[in-house]
Design a protein around this motif. Sequence first.
Motif, short mmCIF file in Angstrom:
data_model
loop_
_atom_site.label_atom_id
_atom_site.label_comp_id
_atom_site.label_asym_id
_atom_site.label_seq_id
_atom_site.Cartn_x
_atom_site.Cartn_y
_atom_site.Cartn_z
N UNK A 68 18.60 13.20 1.30
CA UNK A 68 19.73 13.37 1.98
C UNK A 68 19.91 12.65 3.02
N UNK A 69 19.02 11.49 3.40
CA UNK A 69 19.12 10.59 4.51
C UNK A 69 19.79 9.22 4.12
N UNK A 70 19.96 8.45 5.06
CA UNK A 70 20.57 7.34 5.03
C UNK A 70 19.29 6.27 5.37
N UNK A 71 18.98 5.34 4.40
CA UNK A 71 17.96 4.69 4.76
C UNK A 71 18.20 3.11 5.26
N UNK A 72 17.27 2.63 6.28
CA UNK A 72 17.41 1.53 7.12
C UNK A 72 16.24 0.57 6.83
N UNK A 121 0.65 -1.25 -0.03
CA UNK A 121 -0.24 0.11 -0.01
C UNK A 121 0.89 1.28 0.12
N UNK A 122 1.96 1.24 0.81
CA UNK A 122 2.68 2.81 0.59
C UNK A 122 3.30 2.87 -0.55
N UNK A 123 3.22 1.99 -1.46
CA UNK A 123 3.72 2.25 -2.80
C UNK A 123 2.90 2.64 -3.81
N UNK A 124 1.52 2.73 -3.47
CA UNK A 124 0.60 3.05 -4.40
C UNK A 124 1.10 4.57 -4.60
N UNK A 125 0.81 4.93 -5.75
CA UNK A 125 1.12 6.21 -6.17
C UNK A 125 -0.22 7.11 -5.98
N UNK A 126 0.36 8.58 -5.37
CA UNK A 126 -0.73 9.37 -5.33
C UNK A 126 0.03 10.67 -6.12
N UNK A 127 -1.07 11.11 -6.92
CA UNK A 127 -0.36 12.31 -7.90
C UNK A 127 1.13 11.86 -8.19
N UNK A 128 1.29 10.74 -8.92
CA UNK A 128 2.57 10.23 -9.43
C UNK A 128 3.64 9.89 -8.54
N UNK A 129 3.53 9.67 -7.38
CA UNK A 129 4.55 9.47 -6.49
C UNK A 129 4.04 8.41 -5.36
N UNK A 130 4.72 7.43 -5.02
CA UNK A 130 4.27 6.70 -4.00
C UNK A 130 3.70 7.19 -2.61
N UNK A 131 2.95 6.87 -2.07
CA UNK A 131 2.44 7.41 -0.95
C UNK A 131 3.60 7.84 0.16
N UNK A 174 12.77 -7.61 -2.20
CA UNK A 174 14.09 -6.81 -2.44
C UNK A 174 13.84 -5.64 -3.29
N UNK A 175 13.08 -5.66 -4.13
CA UNK A 175 12.98 -4.42 -5.17
C UNK A 175 12.09 -3.43 -4.41
N UNK A 176 11.25 -3.67 -3.52
CA UNK A 176 10.52 -2.74 -2.52
C UNK A 176 11.44 -1.98 -1.77
N UNK A 177 12.31 -2.97 -1.17
CA UNK A 177 13.17 -2.34 -0.15
C UNK A 177 14.31 -1.54 -0.69
N UNK A 178 14.67 -1.88 -2.02
CA UNK A 178 15.60 -0.96 -2.77
C UNK A 178 14.90 0.43 -2.99
N UNK A 179 13.83 0.45 -3.39
CA UNK A 179 12.99 1.81 -3.84
C UNK A 179 12.95 2.52 -2.42
#
Length: 333
Positions: free
Chosen positions: A75-79, A23-33, A61-66
């Motif tokens: 500008x942040x480091x993702x975990x 669900x968090x990757x469903x696009x809203x106005x062209x970008x994932x939620x 893996x693909x979702x985690x990479x996104x």
Amino acid sequence: MNLIVPMAGKGKRLRPHTLTVPKPLIPIAGKPIVQRLVEDIAAVTPEPIEKIGFVVGDFGEETEKELLQIAEAVGARGYIFYQEEALGTAHAVHCAREIMQGKVTVAFSDTLFKANFKLNTEDGGIIWVKQVDDPSAYGVVNLDQDGVITEFVEKPKEPVSALAIIGIYYFKEGEKLREQLDYIIDNDVRAGGEYQLTTALENLKQDGVKFTTGAVDAWLDCGNKRVTVESNSRYLGFLGKNIISESAIVKDSVVIPPVFIGDGVEVTNSVIGPGVSLGAGSKVSDSRIQDALIQSDSTLKGVNLQNSMIGNHVNMESAPEDVSLGDFSEWKK
């Protein structure tokens, strides 16, 4: 500043769209939620976000990479942290205890908002709220005359306040939050059968943390098809203009703002808008579409749609006015 984004829920109310895409990757106005959420949090935070922890389920893996790319873009480091079992809001946040250091914001991923203020990071704690008509479905707060929160109530059966907690929280000292969450989990302190974040908030308040409220102008829900389509339309309205990719082709058509038209989209002999998002690679012809969210690589011909949500790789020829179709569906007359 560190940001924690719990997003491990399965999005059952948004099926069939969440059967193939979290669900968090469903696009809203062209970008994932979740990307919209992270960008909006960054916009109201007066200092850089250093670490972003995404609490996920088995998304792949693909979702985690996104998600890591979304963090990098601000500008942040993702975990990536994993919540293997849904045991409540406190448990979800606790999964990211590793980055509960210094100033911490927690933002649940199905929350989008519109706000015209900057976060005051010198406050001990801030709970973002919105006045609602029916508070019984939400956690709510009560305030004293100075605007300091005196009480947290989870889904009150009797009306005690109309200020609903929207799912965004700020803590000046993340270590104190971590201590309270550790205590709740280690001592199996549950409310309604789950570990609730409001329990930690109440304990922090009793421990001397003063929580104030941050009021938002708009709170957009993405819990089911109807409200997700509505949120897409409203967010396009916030942007206030058409967003049309340079690689899109719009021929013999009328575009009524606001709309989003993505890369490689082809629109022919149609009326599009207002409140429409067309995902990359989609093709629309001989159609009238308004207040709709169409995802990527779908083909629509001869349709008249409104209040609709269409997934990826859908092939539709003629359809009812109000529809929800998941990925790889076909509809032909």
